[in-house]
Design a protein around this motif. Structure first.
Motif, PDB file in Angstrom:
ATOM      1  N   ASP A   1       0.856  -1.186   0.000  1.00 14.54           N
ATOM      2  CA  ASP A   1       0.000   0.000   0.000  1.00 14.54           C
ATOM      3  C   ASP A   1       0.896   1.242   0.000  1.00 14.54           C
ATOM      4  O   ASP A   1       2.031   1.196   0.490  1.00 14.54           O
ATOM      5  N   LEU A   2       0.386   2.331  -0.538  1.00 11.07           N
ATOM      6  CA  LEU A   2       1.151   3.581  -0.549  1.00 11.07           C
ATOM      7  C   LEU A   2       0.237   4.725  -0.152  1.00 11.07           C
ATOM      8  O   LEU A   2      -0.965   4.679  -0.406  1.00 11.07           O
ATOM      9  N   PRO A   3       0.802   5.751   0.472  1.00  8.97           N
ATOM     10  CA  PRO A   3      -0.015   6.918   0.829  1.00  8.97           C
ATOM     11  C   PRO A   3      -0.288   7.773  -0.400  1.00  8.97           C
ATOM     12  O   PRO A   3       0.342   7.605  -1.442  1.00  8.97           O
ATOM     13  N   GLN A   4      -1.229   8.694  -0.251  1.00 11.66           N
ATOM     14  CA  GLN A   4      -1.558   9.610  -1.335  1.00 11.66           C
ATOM     15  C   GLN A   4      -1.207  11.057  -0.988  1.00 11.66           C
ATOM     16  O   GLN A   4      -1.268  11.928  -1.838  1.00 11.66           O
ATOM     17  N   MET A   5      -0.911  11.266   0.285  1.00  5.01           N
ATOM     18  CA  MET A   5      -0.553  12.620   0.708  1.00  5.01           C
ATOM     19  C   MET A   5       0.725  12.554   1.532  1.00  5.01           C
ATOM     20  O   MET A   5       0.964  11.583   2.241  1.00  5.01           O
TER      21      MET A   5
ATOM     22  N   SER B   1       1.512  13.674   4.271  1.00  6.98           N
ATOM     23  CA  SER B   1       1.138  14.088   5.615  1.00  6.98           C
ATOM     24  C   SER B   1       1.846  13.187   6.624  1.00  6.98           C
ATOM     25  O   SER B   1       2.491  12.209   6.256  1.00  6.98           O
TER      26      SER B   1
ATOM     27  N   GLY C   1       4.919   1.931   7.942  1.00  8.64           N
ATOM     28  CA  GLY C   1       4.295   0.657   8.304  1.00  8.64           C
ATOM     29  C   GLY C   1       4.373  -0.344   7.164  1.00  8.64           C
ATOM     30  O   GLY C   1       4.632  -1.537   7.376  1.00  8.64           O
ATOM     31  N   GLU C   2       4.172   0.125   5.961  1.00 10.37           N
ATOM     32  CA  GLU C   2       4.224  -0.775   4.804  1.00 10.37           C
ATOM     33  C   GLU C   2       5.639  -1.280   4.560  1.00 10.37           C
ATOM     34  O   GLU C   2       5.823  -2.430   4.148  1.00 10.37           O
TER      35      GLU C   2
ATOM     36  N   PHE D   1       0.831  11.537  -5.670  1.00 11.59           N
ATOM     37  CA  PHE D   1       0.677  12.347  -4.458  1.00 11.59           C
ATOM     38  C   PHE D   1      -0.103  13.629  -4.743  1.00 11.59           C
ATOM     39  O   PHE D   1      -0.028  14.184  -5.831  1.00 11.59           O
ATOM     40  N   THR D   2      -0.824  14.062  -3.719  1.00 11.63           N
ATOM     41  CA  THR D   2      -1.534  15.322  -3.832  1.00 11.63           C
ATOM     42  C   THR D   2      -1.372  16.105  -2.536  1.00 11.63           C
ATOM     43  O   THR D   2      -1.527  15.519  -1.467  1.00 11.63           O
TER      44      THR D   2
ATOM     45  N   GLN E   1       0.357  11.232   8.618  1.00 10.30           N
ATOM     46  CA  GLN E   1      -0.300   9.930   8.493  1.00 10.30           C
ATOM     47  C   GLN E   1       0.172   9.172   7.262  1.00 10.30           C
ATOM     48  O   GLN E   1       0.298   7.951   7.283  1.00 10.30           O
TER      49      GLN E   1
ATOM     50  N   ALA F   1       3.422   7.684   8.099  1.00 11.54           N
ATOM     51  CA  ALA F   1       3.226   6.541   8.997  1.00 11.54           C
ATOM     52  C   ALA F   1       2.778   5.315   8.201  1.00 11.54           C
ATOM     53  O   ALA F   1       3.215   4.187   8.468  1.00 11.54           O
ATOM     54  N   LEU F   2       1.929   5.548   7.220  1.00  8.06           N
ATOM     55  CA  LEU F   2       1.470   4.420   6.395  1.00  8.06           C
ATOM     56  C   LEU F   2       2.647   3.822   5.623  1.00  8.06           C
ATOM     57  O   LEU F   2       2.826   2.604   5.594  1.00  8.06           O
TER      58      LEU F   2
END
Lengths: 425, 425
Positions: B166-170, B172, B181-182, B347-348, B174, B177-178
């Motif tokens: 999984d990957l973050p989109q922002m 931030s 964690g991944e 990313f946004t 959080q 942290a994602l």
């Protein structure tokens, strides 16, 4: 609509000429598609009125609320929790994205290969014809699909009150934590906007109001399982669409009133159409007002739509927020749990959606499923392939439609839909 | 390639006939595009050899590694940390996605309106022509764009060792942290696959190996800033492509050897092309082997490419992982921080990418920027509009190209590119 509204629209900065043209198209479309239906429940008269006043009386109400210090929050997605908005004494409204407008202007900001829904949201802004958007004190964007995610970057340059909510992509523990964090951040933003601190009491009340709205829709859905179908898919879709606009309590009451009527019809075995009419389930992309193209084609081609597996439909409304929590913190947990169940195609994997489609097809006694994909909507268009495969494996006929808001392909769609319905008889 | 490899390809389950056809097309393409270039650095002979053995010797090496118990991990994206893979005594390789293959079969799994890169990854699987994929003990997918995210759901039905990250989109807190964690979850998965526990020592060593590889590319990039340009964009792109395939230490050595040669050229003011040749920066979607279409068109139209703002290029390689951490935990932090800087369009907001393009255009003394968008790649196609706008504001000429892997539009592209280059003179 009354001329009294012109001053209001002017004050909101609408382009009056373009807005008049839009209302005229909307009014004619509604007349042709909705008012031409036979055997409609009398209670639908309320929705006819709502639609005739969609840019009038409802906007007037919002303006009156604003005059009394209440804030208006606009949204484009079912992931924005109305519970939080209501608890801060604000009003949530869905924003216009169901019709093409100012396409040439839009394509200066978005690639041509962008889905009609996203293009529409820009068109309504650039054309200055969405009084909901113009009366909103905060507009909430959300990181669902790539198109919306990147689109909001540009929309943020066109409006000065855009708030972007991040969303997870997986239903993992981390995904839930991200959603929980984002709802907390949204709560703070809404509290800041309204100056109202959300309390256990206000949040609990808000949860009940939104649940009641959903429960009314559940009741209507339950009644649509009857054979013959007591209400058209077009009318049920309209209720699901107005869900996003109307005053929640009034909406709940109006839907329940229709349900009383439908119960009588069912007792008397009176359908909106004859019993032998093939029953179709629609699955896929959301249909915002006035995007009635495909349901209209389906229901004028000899079938009746018995359910919508859609954000504007059962995907958006099926789950209730647990009402048992006592503290704001626990309620926020319950809200997160509720929305985290929404099986939008932005999630991976999204097996739950396949199960839901299958379950709906069985429960609503659908003879076939029509998958509705907006062209260039990658998440739903991509899922339509495994959806079709899963349905075929269960011997449920399926038809995949990919289209936009234009009417150029209406004839071709009608031919395909008619052939599909013929096969269901 | 030697016949000795046939048994190996057979063992890997390749479709030998289709694979032969692919190698023939690849070989001819390489000859036409690469070997026809003039004034190439001698050190490029190494890459010519690598390419001639890309499905041969390199696969043989991987098979030998496997025979010794080493695991092979395949990836499609720069967000998969090679540091973690190497630290567990495994090898990371980029997987084939740069050419159309088995298109008809692919479109049973993916919508026609899917980008060529994703279609290609399916085509290589369905056509059984990617020895990297077939020799991988684990294939890593990642939630970058909608197309890949949803595509992996189907790919997971075609291969039995897909791991999805999984990957973050922002960007931030959080989001970080994602990602953290991944990467932790990935570390566990790699340790489980290899049976090797990652230690501070092995991870520190791996970080240095990958940084050295990146530093060699940085050195080459730095030399490309010279006027006249000492190396063609095609050759530099090839080095960036082989970055994903080759043995890291050997790659580093080979690139540094070319850099020694380029330094001599620069001292002697010898360019690969004359000094007055317009200099172009490419920005946008990654170009995987053998996707050389656009650079080939550009460099045969009178310009020289001086930089690639791309995953296969500076976006992918620019940042180093901090080497100062002492514990595995702190190193994982450093790795997360490094990859979290990658300014992918998923990313946004992604303002950093706009700044990077502007910075690259200035530093590489580019006369213009060509934005390369793969058709239906929503994130990059959508960003191309603000990119073009930002460049125009700085009076940097920009051209937006949207294309796929087919050659049907080559003539039309050449006309547009020539006109653009003419304007840079």
């Amino acid at each position: 609509m009354s001329n009294d509204y012109v001053a209001m629209w002017k004050e909101l900065g609408l382009n009056l000429e373009a807005h008049d043209a839009l209302l005229s198209v909307l009014g004619n479309g509604y007349k042709d598609i909705y008012m031409s239906q036979k055997n409609r429940p009398e209670g639908m008269g309320y929705f006819d009125f709502v639609m005739s006043e969609v840019h009038g009386l409802r906007i007037k109400e919002l303006m009156d609320e604003r005059a009394q210090g209440r804030k208006i929050i606009g949204s484009y997605c079912v992931f924005v929790p109305e519970e939080i908005v209501l608890a801060a004494n604000a009003t949530l409204v869905g924003l216009c994205s169901g019709a093409d407008f100012a396409i040439e202007e839009v394509e200066k900001y978005l690639p041509r290969n962008t889905c009609a829904l996203i293009k529409s949201s820009f068109g309504f802004k650039l054309g200055k014809v969405c009084p909901y958007l113009e009366s909103a004190d905060m507009v909430v964007g959300e990181n669902t699909c790539d198109g919306k995610k990147k689109g909001y970057e540009s929309l943020g340059n066109l409006i000065d009150n855009l708030y972007v909510m991040d969303l997870p992509q997986m239903k993992s523990e981390q995904g839930r934590a991200l959603l929980r964090g984002e709802y907390e951040r949204f709560r703070s933003a809404v509290e800041k906007l309204t100056g109202v601190a959300i309390t256990a009491e206000s949040l609990s009340k808000a949860i009940k109001i939104v649940n009641a709205k959903r429960s009314a829709i559940h009741r209507m859905s339950e009644l649509r399982k009857a054979v013959p179908a007591p209400i058209s898919g077009l009318d049920a879709l309209l209720a699901n669409q107005v869900f996003f606009y109307d005053n929640p309590a009034r909406f709940t009451e109006s839907v329940n009133k229709i349900c009383d009527e439908l119960e009588t019809r069912i007792k008397e075995k009176r359908g909106v159409v004859p019993e032998n009419r093939p029953r179709v389930l629609i699955s896929g992309c959301p249909m915002a007002v006035p995007n009635w193209k495909l349901p209209w084609i389906i229901e004028t081609s000899g079938a009746v739509i018995v359910g919508e597996e859609s954000c504007v439909g059962e995907r958006g409304t099926r789950n209730l927020t647990d009402e048992s929590a006592q503290s704001v913190d626990k309620m926020m947990d319950a809200i997160t749990d509720r929305y985290f169940q929404v099986d939008c195609a932005i999630f991976t994997p999204n097996q739950a959606r396949l199960s839901h489609i299958d379950e709906m097809a069985r429960e609503y006694k659908a003879d076939g499923v029509i998958h509705y994909g907006l062209q260039f909507c990658q998440p739903y268009i991509m899922e339509s392939i495994p959806v079709e495969r899963a349905l075929e494996e269960k011997n449920i006929p399926a038809l995949r439609i990919e289209t936009d808001y234009g009417m150029e392909d209406a004839g071709q769609l009608k031919t395909r839909v008619e052939a599909f319905i013929e096969q269901l008889r």
